[in-house]
Structure formats: C-alpha cells, structure tokens
Design a protein around this motif. Sequence first.
Motif: not given
Length: 67
Positions: A1-14, A48-59
């Motif tokens: 489960m922890a690995q799944h959460t890590q996959d959903q989070l991006m670092t600032v560098a990412d 959060r990867r989904d928040a980044f993707e949504a934000w990018l899509g809005q832009h």
Amino acid sequence: MAQHTQDQLMTVADVISAMGISRSTWQKLVAQKRTPAIVRIGAVQRIRRDAFEAWLGQHENAAAENT
C-alpha cells in the motif's frame, strides 16, 4: 500500500522536470500561488499526480481558449 501512495505523489523535482522549468521559476509560481496543491509534511513537499495532471490540463485548456 505504501508503494502505491508513493507512486501517486510527485516530488518538486519531478514536477519541474515534467514542466521543463527551473527551480527558481517553480519558486516564483509558489510565491504567486500558481501551482497545483502542495502537500507539506514537515519540510517535505509533494504534489499529488492527479492534482498536477488536472492543473496542467486546466492550463492547456486556458491556453487553447486564448489562441
């Protein structure tokens, strides 16, 4: 489960790598409150990867509407 959460989070560098921007540009966007939501855990920042993707899509949509 922890690995799944890590996959959903991006670092600032990412995020800055995906956007092709510098860290100083990222810091300017943070100061202007123009970034996707940042999850702060102490000094650690994650996006959060989904928040980044949504934000990018809005832009992307906003840019398309302005052309």
